[in-house]
Design a protein around this motif. Sequence first.
Motif, short mmCIF file in Angstrom:
data_model
loop_
_atom_site.label_atom_id
_atom_site.label_comp_id
_atom_site.label_asym_id
_atom_site.label_seq_id
_atom_site.Cartn_x
_atom_site.Cartn_y
_atom_site.Cartn_z
N ASP A 162 7.82 -36.94 115.99
CA ASP A 162 7.49 -35.77 115.66
C ASP A 162 6.21 -35.36 115.96
O ASP A 162 5.48 -34.45 116.67
CB ASP A 162 8.00 -35.22 114.31
N ALA A 163 5.21 -36.33 115.24
CA ALA A 163 3.73 -36.20 115.54
C ALA A 163 3.52 -35.97 117.12
O ALA A 163 2.45 -35.37 117.60
CB ALA A 163 3.13 -37.27 114.60
N SER A 164 3.98 -37.06 117.76
CA SER A 164 3.69 -37.46 119.11
C SER A 164 4.35 -36.11 119.96
O SER A 164 3.67 -35.82 120.81
CB SER A 164 4.33 -38.84 119.49
N LEU A 165 5.27 -35.77 119.67
CA LEU A 165 5.90 -34.57 120.63
C LEU A 165 5.04 -33.18 120.12
O LEU A 165 4.82 -32.44 121.09
CB LEU A 165 7.31 -34.45 120.11
N THR A 166 4.78 -33.06 118.96
CA THR A 166 3.88 -32.08 118.60
C THR A 166 2.50 -32.03 119.02
O THR A 166 1.89 -31.07 119.74
CB THR A 166 3.63 -31.95 116.96
N ALA A 174 0.78 -31.60 113.24
CA ALA A 174 1.03 -32.97 113.48
C ALA A 174 0.24 -34.02 112.30
O ALA A 174 0.93 -34.90 112.08
CB ALA A 174 0.44 -33.43 114.86
N LEU A 175 -0.95 -33.39 112.03
CA LEU A 175 -1.42 -34.04 110.98
C LEU A 175 -0.69 -34.26 109.50
O LEU A 175 -0.64 -35.50 109.03
CB LEU A 175 -2.71 -33.32 110.49
N PHE A 176 0.19 -33.42 109.37
CA PHE A 176 1.04 -33.36 108.11
C PHE A 176 2.12 -34.28 108.23
O PHE A 176 2.82 -34.55 107.36
CB PHE A 176 1.57 -32.02 107.83
N SER A 177 2.30 -34.92 109.56
CA SER A 177 3.56 -35.99 109.79
C SER A 177 3.02 -37.28 109.83
O SER A 177 3.58 -38.31 109.52
CB SER A 177 4.20 -35.71 111.15
N VAL A 178 1.69 -37.22 110.09
CA VAL A 178 1.14 -38.63 110.19
C VAL A 178 0.84 -39.14 108.92
O VAL A 178 0.98 -40.44 108.49
CB VAL A 178 -0.15 -38.49 111.08
N ILE A 203 13.99 -33.28 115.88
CA ILE A 203 13.75 -34.44 115.14
C ILE A 203 13.85 -34.28 113.66
O ILE A 203 14.41 -35.04 112.92
CB ILE A 203 12.43 -34.94 115.63
N GLY A 204 13.47 -32.91 113.37
CA GLY A 204 13.75 -32.67 111.84
C GLY A 204 15.06 -32.75 111.19
O GLY A 204 15.17 -33.07 110.15
N VAL A 243 10.02 -43.53 112.24
CA VAL A 243 10.18 -43.50 113.23
C VAL A 243 10.25 -41.92 113.80
O VAL A 243 9.54 -41.53 114.71
CB VAL A 243 11.42 -44.21 113.87
N CYS A 244 11.12 -41.21 112.94
CA CYS A 244 10.97 -39.83 113.21
C CYS A 244 9.91 -39.23 112.93
O CYS A 244 9.57 -38.19 113.67
CB CYS A 244 12.34 -39.28 112.19
N LEU A 245 9.15 -39.36 112.06
CA LEU A 245 7.71 -38.93 111.79
C LEU A 245 6.81 -39.01 112.68
O LEU A 245 5.91 -38.41 113.32
CB LEU A 245 7.16 -39.34 110.45
#
Length: 406
Positions: free
Chosen positions: A85-89, A175-179, A114-115, A80-82
């Motif tokens: 984080d991606a969505s907000l970024t 964001a890609l590195f969170s997905v 989030i981190g 959920v956090c990842l």
Amino acid sequence: MAHTQVYSRYDNLLVTFVLPITNIGAGMTWSGLPYLLASETSDLSNIPVLFIASVTASALFTLIGGTVADHFQRKSVVIVCLIADASLTLALAGIGSANTIYLFYAVSFSSALIGSLNGSILGLWIKDILNATADNLARSLAQRGIWNISAKAIGFSIGPVIYKVLAFNALYVDALFSVIPIIALFWIHDPDRTNHGRVGWSGGYTEIAKRDFWTRERRLIISLYALTASYTVPTVIISYAVLLGRFGYDVVNASSFWLFASLGSVISHLGLAQRFADRLNSGTRLVVGQAIMAVGFIGLWVSDSISSFIAFFMVFTFSNPVITNSLETEVYEKCSDSFRGRFAALCYLSDDLAGLFVLTTFNLYGADERGDFFYLLSIPIMTFAILLIYSNRSYLNSHSEKQRAD
């Protein structure tokens, strides 16, 4: 050492893959965003303010993260956090054309918010997996640290270049590195922790507040977290600003600064992984780490060339894993699973608050190109930390020997 086989070595392999990927994106933003801010505003005082926003956000969510870690399935919360984080970024990247100083602060604040939740839970989860699949937690953490720091080295090194070229469009890369890790996380087994520990949301902190919880060792651990945090993280942040102030906004210098800093940490983790954690007990490791850190710290203050400045910063970052590895192992092993997340959260909160105090004090009263005020402020704190560790070394050493015998 006997373990409950909740996790498999396959889980260990997957989580080893996940964290380095997220660290590439985090490292890229950590080094690139301050560089972009400083180069566009030509005001180095903005760099500590940027990290003040980050540390404030981290402090706000730290205690919540500790409670969540003790109550819910850690895998679900990390996923959920990842996603968040991606969505907000991506949302912040979408308004990047505004390019105002407040957007810099928004990115730093939201990423840390989030981190801090994700990091505290992911850190405990990884220790759960390592503790179930390895014979020595400290050495296993160091082995994973090699992968993580190597990934950060990539992120740190390319961060200034990526942000110089792409500006706020670099957030799409972040964001890609969170997905990517989300896919791997779905394959890792994790037990359901709903209402885990048989204590309520506030009950865990109520138990921790009791006097008998605070043994000598736990008091020592949280004190060392606060003391070392008051000069470790601020040194990294302020030294980056000092680098740009003394030697200019050269992107090659900025990338080299982070590359060699990461190399120092990698070498240190290699030493810990090669049974350095077995041969030196906890107290001795902390004394050695602090002594090496003091050498690097003083060298940073007196350096007048870019090469010596980067070399002494590499010495400083070499010492940090020695200290962090010892403290993190102690936190994990000195608290039952029911309260481990909360106790770790209190340690991390003391870490955040100490760093926040020093950064704020520096920015209000002593911001200067050479960082003289900060270095003068930190020397007595560092000296006190070394004396505290040295005076308790026999207790820490004897306790470490007992652990190895057990």
